[in-house]
Design an enzyme around this catalytic site. Structure first.
Site, PDB file in Angstrom:
ATOM      1  N   ASP A  11      -6.076   0.459   0.597  1.00 16.57           N
ATOM      2  CA  ASP A  11      -6.260   0.604   2.018  1.00 16.57           C
ATOM      3  C   ASP A  11      -7.679   0.188   2.482  1.00 16.57           C
ATOM      4  OD1 ASP A  11      -8.168   2.348   1.111  1.00 16.57           O
ATOM      5  OD2 ASP A  11      -7.438   4.235   2.366  1.00 16.57           O
ATOM      6  N   LYS A  49       0.711  -1.078   0.100  1.00 17.31           N
ATOM      7  CA  LYS A  49       0.134   0.233   0.095  1.00 17.31           C
ATOM      8  C   LYS A  49       0.797   1.334   0.028  1.00 17.31           C
ATOM      9  CE  LYS A  49      -1.629   2.343   3.422  1.00 17.31           C
ATOM     10  NZ  LYS A  49      -2.124   2.778   4.596  1.00 17.31           N
TER      11      LYS A  49
END
Length: 216
Positions: free
Chosen positions: A140, A122
């Site tokens: 996320d 991420k």
């Protein structure tokens, strides 16, 4: 409801029209500040991160400057972010690696970003996309939730959802779509009380009838 490629394209089209001008809510001035902010954002709101980094970067805004704070000093500066002790250790280790191996600069190479302590897919995708302009979809908690609810990309892990989103979304829209999905998750498709009746994708969403709260 069977979610076809045509329906997925319509979902993306609507999200683009609504959130076309959105961007990251994190405050930063360069790739290093972005990197630190994203590391701090784990299990912490962007609003809180901006308060923390606004204070931290006035004192230390480079790897060398953060190293000079020492671990105890950094922990004190980021104490109001969740998991601050673990984040402080990772940031210190990352700063040391940036100082020793990259002349205090954040590498643009994706694999090199992943090699930094505390940097997962991420974080590497966010930095790669925003700081260096490369197509990437960072997954996320908001992107993961919205993608699964819409069945735009169904998966049990962020990496699985990321790979399926890459197939569902044209590569030239990857980076922007990351923001569209985040903001939709924040504003409409919330974790506990999604606003299904206000959602512009309600008629396309296979989860709407399951999540919608009846009007009293």
């Amino acid at each position: 409801m069977r979610i076809t490629a045509k329906i997925k394209n319509e979902m993306i089209s609507r999200l683009e029209k609504i959130y076309h001008d959105t961007k990251s809510a994190l405050n930063f001035n360069n790739p290093f500040e972005l990197l630190v902010a994203v590391i701090l954002s784990a299990q912490c709101t962007d609003v809180r991160v901006n308060v923390t980094t606004g204070r931290l970067f006035k004192k230390a805004a480079t790897p060398e400057a953060i190293l000079s704070l020492g671990l105890d000093g950094l922990e004190e500066e980021i104490r109001d972010c969740g998991l601050f002790r673990n984040k402080a250790k990772n940031i210190m280790k990352t700063c040391q690696k940036l100082h020793d191996d990259y002349a205090d600069q954040v590498p643009s190479d994706y694999d090199e970003l992943l090699s930094l302590p505390g940097v997962g897919r991420k974080t590497a995708n966010v930095v790669s996309s925003i700081a260096f302009g490369r197509p990437a979809i960072a997954v996320d908690t908001h992107v993961f939730r919205v993608s699964n609810r819409l069945k735009l990309a169904v998966g049990n892990s962020p990496e699985e959802v990321e790979k399926k989103l890459q197939k569902a979304i044209p590569v030239e829209k990857w980076s922007a779509a990351h923001h569209w999905l985040i903001w939709h998750g924040r504003k409409i498709c919330k974790a506990r009380h999604p606003l299904c009746q206000k959602c512009p994708l309600n008629d396309l969403c296979p989860s709407a009838s399951l999540l919608e709260t009846p009007i009293a």
